[in-house]
Scaffold this active site. Structure first.
Site, PDB file in Angstrom:
ATOM      1  N   LEU A   1       4.963   2.716  -8.975  1.00  0.00           N
ATOM      2  CA  LEU A   1       3.756   3.372  -9.206  1.00  0.00           C
ATOM      3  C   LEU A   1       2.632   2.491  -9.891  1.00  0.00           C
ATOM      4  O   LEU A   1       2.975   1.749 -10.850  1.00  0.00           O
ATOM      5  CB  LEU A   1       3.929   4.590 -10.155  1.00  0.00           C
ATOM      6  CG  LEU A   1       4.780   5.807  -9.700  1.00  0.00           C
ATOM      7  CD1 LEU A   1       4.563   7.082 -10.328  1.00  0.00           C
ATOM      8  CD2 LEU A   1       4.547   6.169  -8.053  1.00  0.00           C
TER       9      LEU A   1
ATOM     10  N   HIS B   1      -1.418   5.105  -7.128  1.00  0.00           N
ATOM     11  CA  HIS B   1      -0.829   6.398  -7.107  1.00  0.00           C
ATOM     12  C   HIS B   1      -1.386   7.154  -8.109  1.00  0.00           C
ATOM     13  O   HIS B   1      -1.480   8.458  -7.832  1.00  0.00           O
ATOM     14  CB  HIS B   1       0.833   6.095  -7.455  1.00  0.00           C
ATOM     15  CG  HIS B   1       1.489   5.126  -6.585  1.00  0.00           C
ATOM     16  ND1 HIS B   1       2.182   4.130  -6.495  1.00  0.00           N
ATOM     17  CD2 HIS B   1       1.657   5.542  -5.067  1.00  0.00           C
ATOM     18  CE1 HIS B   1       2.889   3.509  -5.505  1.00  0.00           C
ATOM     19  NE2 HIS B   1       2.599   4.359  -4.553  1.00  0.00           N
TER      20      HIS B   1
ATOM     21  N   ASP C   1      -3.198   3.116   3.343  1.00  0.00           N
ATOM     22  CA  ASP C   1      -2.383   3.312   4.373  1.00  0.00           C
ATOM     23  C   ASP C   1      -3.152   4.120   5.371  1.00  0.00           C
ATOM     24  O   ASP C   1      -2.975   5.275   5.729  1.00  0.00           O
ATOM     25  CB  ASP C   1      -1.062   3.825   4.119  1.00  0.00           C
ATOM     26  CG  ASP C   1      -0.093   2.890   3.118  1.00  0.00           C
ATOM     27  OD1 ASP C   1       0.212   1.845   3.756  1.00  0.00           O
ATOM     28  OD2 ASP C   1      -0.104   3.091   2.108  1.00  0.00           O
TER      29      ASP C   1
ATOM     30  N   ARG D   1       3.934  -3.458  -3.016  1.00  0.00           N
ATOM     31  CA  ARG D   1       4.189  -4.874  -2.462  1.00  0.00           C
ATOM     32  C   ARG D   1       3.562  -6.060  -3.259  1.00  0.00           C
ATOM     33  O   ARG D   1       4.150  -7.140  -3.269  1.00  0.00           O
ATOM     34  CB  ARG D   1       3.919  -4.988  -1.136  1.00  0.00           C
ATOM     35  CG  ARG D   1       4.887  -4.101  -0.339  1.00  0.00           C
ATOM     36  CD  ARG D   1       4.378  -3.976   1.131  1.00  0.00           C
ATOM     37  NE  ARG D   1       5.019  -3.146   1.983  1.00  0.00           N
ATOM     38  CZ  ARG D   1       6.193  -3.454   2.601  1.00  0.00           C
ATOM     39  NH1 ARG D   1       6.820  -4.500   2.552  1.00  0.00           N
ATOM     40  NH2 ARG D   1       6.897  -2.444   3.278  1.00  0.00           N
TER      41      ARG D   1
HETATM   42  O1  PAF Z   1       2.960   5.762   1.635  1.00  0.00           O
HETATM   43  C1  PAF Z   1       4.246   5.828   1.160  1.00  0.00           C
HETATM   44  O2  PAF Z   1       4.552   5.516   0.237  1.00  0.00           O
HETATM   45  C2  PAF Z   1       5.427   6.193   2.145  1.00  0.00           C
HETATM   46  O3  PAF Z   1       5.203   5.901   3.237  1.00  0.00           O
HETATM   47  C3  PAF Z   1       5.461   7.737   1.925  1.00  0.00           C
HETATM   48  C4  PAF Z   1       4.499   8.481   2.540  1.00  0.00           C
HETATM   49  C5  PAF Z   1       5.856   8.023   0.862  1.00  0.00           C
HETATM   50  C6  PAF Z   1       6.677   8.132   3.106  1.00  0.00           C
HETATM   51  O4  PAF Z   1       7.879   7.590   2.803  1.00  0.00           O
END
Ligand code: PAF
Length: 290
Positions: free
Chosen positions: A33, A37, A151, A188
């Protein structure tokens, strides 16, 4: 903060909260995290009564076994960060708990939106995401679910799944959180070496360069060329794609039409695959709205 590892207990906990009249805010994550997040947690806290975070590194969405092994994991630090952020409950199942019969035979196969961009470079990735997200939604029941715009394609695909399957989930997209130099926060990033970290800034710089092209009246194609050229200025960066697309269809914007577009890039920086994106607008004829 409650920590739960069993699906049945997680389902029962969130159902009990709902029965008590609470609005459940779900934040699905793969752990490691960071402030991005925590901004989702913050958004969930603002909109819901109970914030429920899931931490599960989903093997189904990794095509490359080495990428799955290298994915950062630190449950203890994640739990501390979640507790400090005011999370009410964390679901952190094992892979055996999530997929007790081994890799599932029944999977969610998203449509054409998932075969573009990331989907082209990572075959099967969105099938893995769609399957685990649908399972997480099924376990959570009616809720609001918070996803980061970093994402962006994932967000579009998840919205489509929820619409297509009538899942009782309201999907909330939240803005990208960036470091001071513009690098979008990502779990990452922890894997970037000291030489790679400055090179990673090029993703955001390329997006800004692309948006400038659009702002000065250039075409989406010209913006894509500029984005690619910026990425290619450092040998540590291997660009995968640089695209200007319609934010709903993820296809090239229709020629001559006004409206919002999304600029997206992906590149390997050293051994780490990074993605980023930025919003922009086109005026009629492909020219920008000021
Ligand atoms: O974005 C992410 O961290 C992942 O793709 C998710 C949505 C938790 C699904 O594993």
């Amino acid at each position: 903060m409650e920590l739960i590892a069993r699906r049945s207990e997680w389902r029962a906990l969130l159902a009990a909260h709902r029965r008590a009249g609470a609005r459940v805010g779900l934040v699905p994550t793969m752990g490691a995290l960071h402030a991005g997040h925590l901004s989702l947690v913050e958004a969930a806290r603002g909109a819901c009564d109970v914030v429920a975070v899931t931490i599960f590194v989903n093997p189904l969405q990794f095509g490359d076994a080495a990428d799955l092994t290298a994915y950062p994991r630190d449950l203890e630090a994640d739990l501390e960060a979640a507790a400090r952020a005011g999370v009410d409950a964390v679901f952190a199942p094992s892979a055996e708990e999530m997929y007790p019969a081994g890799p599932p035979e029944t999977v969610v196969v998203p449509g054409p939106l998932a075969s573009l961009l990331e989907g082209r470079s990572r075959p099967g990735h969105f099938e893995g995401v769609a399957t685990v997200v649908t399972k997480l939604f099924s376990l959570a029941g009616a809720c609001s679910a918070f996803f980061g715009e970093k994402d962006f394609q994932q967000l579009v695909v998840v919205r489509r799944i929820v619409g297509d399957l009538d899942l009782p989930v309201s999907v909330v997209g939240c803005p990208i959180v960036r470091d001071e130099d513009g690098l979008a926060l990502s779990s990452r990033n922890r894997r970037l070496g000291t030489a790679e970290r400055p090179a990673a800034r090029l993703l955001y710089r390329s997006l800004e360069a692309g948006r400038r092209v659009l702002e000065s009246g250039g075409t989406p194609e010209r913006a894509e060329q500029e984005m690619w050229a910026v990425l290619a200025t450092d040998d540590l960066v291997r660009p995968d794609y640089a695209a200007v697309v319609d934010p709903d269809s993820l296809r090239p914007p229709a020629g001559g039409t006004a409206g919002p577009v999304r600029l997206l890039v992906a590149a390997e920086v050293g051994p780490v695959r990074l993605i980023d994106n930025l919003a922009a607008s086109l005026a009629p004829g492909g020219r920008p709205i000021t």
